[in-house]
Motif scaffolding. Structure first.
Motif, mmCIF file in Angstrom:
data_model
loop_
_atom_site.group_PDB
_atom_site.id
_atom_site.type_symbol
_atom_site.label_atom_id
_atom_site.label_comp_id
_atom_site.label_asym_id
_atom_site.label_seq_id
_atom_site.Cartn_x
_atom_site.Cartn_y
_atom_site.Cartn_z
ATOM 1 N N VAL A 148 14.448 30.206 55.286
ATOM 2 C CA VAL A 148 14.100 29.350 56.354
ATOM 3 C C VAL A 148 12.916 29.798 56.855
ATOM 4 O O VAL A 148 12.883 30.881 57.125
ATOM 5 N N ARG A 149 12.595 29.483 57.005
ATOM 6 C CA ARG A 149 10.776 29.446 58.078
ATOM 7 C C ARG A 149 10.308 29.203 59.403
ATOM 8 O O ARG A 149 11.619 28.580 59.937
ATOM 9 N N ILE A 150 9.837 30.245 59.546
ATOM 10 C CA ILE A 150 9.569 29.760 61.121
ATOM 11 C C ILE A 150 9.570 28.179 61.908
ATOM 12 O O ILE A 150 9.304 28.427 63.170
ATOM 13 N N SER A 151 8.662 28.129 60.926
ATOM 14 C CA SER A 151 7.685 27.085 61.081
ATOM 15 C C SER A 151 7.841 25.938 60.023
ATOM 16 O O SER A 151 7.831 26.922 58.816
ATOM 17 N N PRO A 152 7.593 24.567 60.452
ATOM 18 C CA PRO A 152 7.242 23.676 59.189
ATOM 19 C C PRO A 152 6.430 23.794 58.552
ATOM 20 O O PRO A 152 5.657 22.198 58.377
ATOM 21 N N LEU A 153 6.090 24.975 58.112
ATOM 22 C CA LEU A 153 4.649 25.034 56.824
ATOM 23 C C LEU A 153 4.662 25.768 55.936
ATOM 24 O O LEU A 153 5.733 27.157 55.983
ATOM 25 N N PHE A 164 24.379 24.359 57.172
ATOM 26 C CA PHE A 164 23.467 24.502 58.581
ATOM 27 C C PHE A 164 23.115 23.492 58.988
ATOM 28 O O PHE A 164 23.465 21.868 58.914
ATOM 29 N N ARG A 165 23.680 23.335 60.827
ATOM 30 C CA ARG A 165 23.427 22.275 61.610
ATOM 31 C C ARG A 165 22.393 21.409 61.851
ATOM 32 O O ARG A 165 21.107 22.613 61.379
ATOM 33 N N LEU A 166 22.230 20.799 61.580
ATOM 34 C CA LEU A 166 20.708 19.884 61.925
ATOM 35 C C LEU A 166 20.367 19.849 62.946
ATOM 36 O O LEU A 166 21.021 18.956 63.871
ATOM 37 N N THR A 167 18.989 20.615 63.348
ATOM 38 C CA THR A 167 19.082 19.943 64.753
ATOM 39 C C THR A 167 17.638 19.144 65.119
ATOM 40 O O THR A 167 17.146 18.920 66.652
ATOM 41 N N GLU A 168 16.783 18.906 64.230
ATOM 42 C CA GLU A 168 15.441 18.151 63.821
ATOM 43 C C GLU A 168 15.064 18.580 62.593
ATOM 44 O O GLU A 168 15.485 18.503 61.796
ATOM 45 N N GLU A 169 14.242 16.847 62.048
ATOM 46 C CA GLU A 169 13.917 16.735 61.107
ATOM 47 C C GLU A 169 12.333 16.187 61.462
ATOM 48 O O GLU A 169 11.811 15.516 62.380
ATOM 49 N N ARG A 170 11.513 17.157 60.650
ATOM 50 C CA ARG A 170 10.307 16.704 60.449
ATOM 51 C C ARG A 170 9.128 16.335 59.440
ATOM 52 O O ARG A 170 9.356 17.532 58.920
ATOM 53 N N ASP A 171 8.712 15.223 58.672
ATOM 54 C CA ASP A 171 7.774 15.787 57.733
ATOM 55 C C ASP A 171 8.097 16.730 56.642
ATOM 56 O O ASP A 171 7.265 17.395 56.341
ATOM 57 N N GLY A 172 9.171 16.035 56.160
ATOM 58 C CA GLY A 172 9.950 16.915 54.975
ATOM 59 C C GLY A 172 10.320 18.422 55.358
ATOM 60 O O GLY A 172 10.269 19.361 54.322
ATOM 61 N N PRO A 232 25.763 28.489 61.619
ATOM 62 C CA PRO A 232 26.252 28.276 62.546
ATOM 63 C C PRO A 232 27.142 29.204 63.155
ATOM 64 O O PRO A 232 27.491 29.537 64.349
ATOM 65 N N ALA A 233 27.150 31.036 62.459
ATOM 66 C CA ALA A 233 28.479 32.036 62.206
ATOM 67 C C ALA A 233 27.350 32.380 63.465
ATOM 68 O O ALA A 233 27.841 32.871 64.626
ATOM 69 N N SER A 234 26.224 32.949 63.094
ATOM 70 C CA SER A 234 24.930 33.395 63.746
ATOM 71 C C SER A 234 24.037 32.870 64.479
ATOM 72 O O SER A 234 23.219 33.753 65.478
ATOM 73 N N GLY A 235 24.103 32.030 64.086
ATOM 74 C CA GLY A 235 22.610 31.171 65.703
ATOM 75 C C GLY A 235 21.536 30.681 65.084
ATOM 76 O O GLY A 235 20.347 30.995 65.665
ATOM 77 N N ARG A 236 21.601 31.789 63.853
ATOM 78 C CA ARG A 236 20.219 32.068 63.465
ATOM 79 C C ARG A 236 19.599 31.011 62.834
ATOM 80 O O ARG A 236 20.514 29.486 62.406
ATOM 81 N N ALA A 237 18.189 30.191 63.467
ATOM 82 C CA ALA A 237 17.576 29.185 63.119
ATOM 83 C C ALA A 237 16.202 29.701 62.660
ATOM 84 O O ALA A 237 15.299 30.248 62.778
ATOM 85 N N GLY A 238 15.590 27.788 61.844
ATOM 86 C CA GLY A 238 14.636 28.525 61.436
ATOM 87 C C GLY A 238 14.326 27.033 61.006
ATOM 88 O O GLY A 238 14.874 25.599 61.023
ATOM 89 N N TRP A 239 12.828 26.968 59.678
ATOM 90 C CA TRP A 239 13.181 25.499 59.010
ATOM 91 C C TRP A 239 13.345 25.503 57.688
ATOM 92 O O TRP A 239 12.651 26.627 56.986
ATOM 93 N N LEU A 240 13.976 24.320 56.895
ATOM 94 C CA LEU A 240 14.208 24.749 55.577
ATOM 95 C C LEU A 240 14.006 23.094 54.658
ATOM 96 O O LEU A 240 13.749 22.303 55.799
ATOM 97 N N SER A 241 12.942 23.361 53.537
ATOM 98 C CA SER A 241 12.443 21.998 53.448
ATOM 99 C C SER A 241 13.265 21.428 53.024
ATOM 100 O O SER A 241 13.939 22.171 52.584
ATOM 101 N N THR A 242 12.630 20.663 52.767
ATOM 102 C CA THR A 242 13.982 19.217 52.089
ATOM 103 C C THR A 242 14.294 19.313 50.536
ATOM 104 O O THR A 242 14.636 18.577 50.140
ATOM 105 N N ARG A 243 13.055 19.318 50.508
ATOM 106 C CA ARG A 243 13.360 19.994 48.397
ATOM 107 C C ARG A 243 13.925 21.265 48.517
ATOM 108 O O ARG A 243 14.580 21.082 47.359
#
Length: 247
Positions: free
Chosen positions: A193-198, A213-221, A228-239
């Motif tokens: 789970v990365r800090i940006s979608p790269l 995970f809860r989904l908050t946004e979807e962008r280009d793969g 949910p438990a910790s509130g940690r967030a990031g970007w996960l590749s659709t792969r």
């Protein structure tokens, strides 16, 4: 001569097209492999079924096959899709409990309110509310026929008006609750789970196979997800993840 060649080729294509297996045949072939303990072959057969022919039974069987292989994230995603289509099926609920028990690390327990509202699909809530509103409107029309008619349906009009309002609010609450449920599931071990979608972005944290995970946004793969438990967030590749539809 050329025309005969074209006609012969067309006949051959049509003949082979007629031999193509139907979704039902692929489903039955997959079931046969699953019964023989051949989950990979079962998934290959199920994979020939087009998405528009999906069903609760297909998603359930795919979930079982993934679970047998040990692909817990994929199994959880398919079983949750099956639950969306058949929320009152006890076998699906039992399989979900069993798969979640095999997932290492924190899992998201079903929300009591979501479980209660989830006894009906969103479509069923919408249909129930719509029917109640139409019945209420019909009673209002009857009431316009005259004083006698208005008096005869007065009690029904009040009751159906109240019921329609309650069902509409409940349907909206079910929709809102569904949107807050985890909708993205990691499908590989140590999913980054990365800090940006790269791909080159720094890894914020890693997730176990089957993490929800809860989904908050979807962008280009990429999915922007929140734990949910910790509130940690990031970007996960659709792969590295599967999405559960809201429906």
């Amino acid at each position: 001569m050329k025309r005969s060649w074209v006609i012969g080729l067309l006949a051959l294509v049509l003949a082979f097209g007629g031999w193509a297996a139907t979704p039902k045949e692929h489903f039955e072939a997959g079931n046969a492999h699953l019964a023989k303990g051949q989950p990979a072959e079962a998934l290959a057969a199920y994979g020939q079924i087009p998405p528009e022919a999906s069903s609760a039974a297909l998603e359930f069987n795919c979930g079982l096959a993934h679970a047998q292989i040990g692909q817990l994230g994929h199994a959880l995603a398919r079983l949750r899709r099956a639950e969306r289509l058949a929320p009152r099926d006890p076998e699906i609920r039992r399989a979900l409990v069993q798969v979640r028990a095999r997932i290492s690390g924190p899992v998201v327990p079903p929300d009591p309110l979501g479980r209660t509202l989830g006894r009906l699909t969103l479509n069923e809530w919408a249909v129930a509310a719509g029917l109640a509103w139409w019945a209420w409107f019909a009673l209002l029309l009857v009431a316009r026929l005259g004083p006698a008619a208005r008096e005869s349906v007065r009690g029904y009009t009040v009751s159906f008006g109240a019921m329609a309002t309650v069902l509409l609010l409940t349907a909206l609450l079910a929709w809102r609750t569904r949107l807050r449920e985890p909708a993205v599931i990691a499908t590989q071990a140590n999913a980054a789970v990365r800090i940006s979608p790269l791909e080159e972005a720094k890894v914020a944290f890693t997730a176990n196979d089957g993490a929800e995970f809860r989904l908050t946004e979807e962008r280009d793969g990429w999915f922007r997800v929140e734990e949910p438990a910790s509130g940690r967030a990031g970007w996960l590749s659709t792969r590295s993840a599967a999405q559960v539809p809201v429906r």
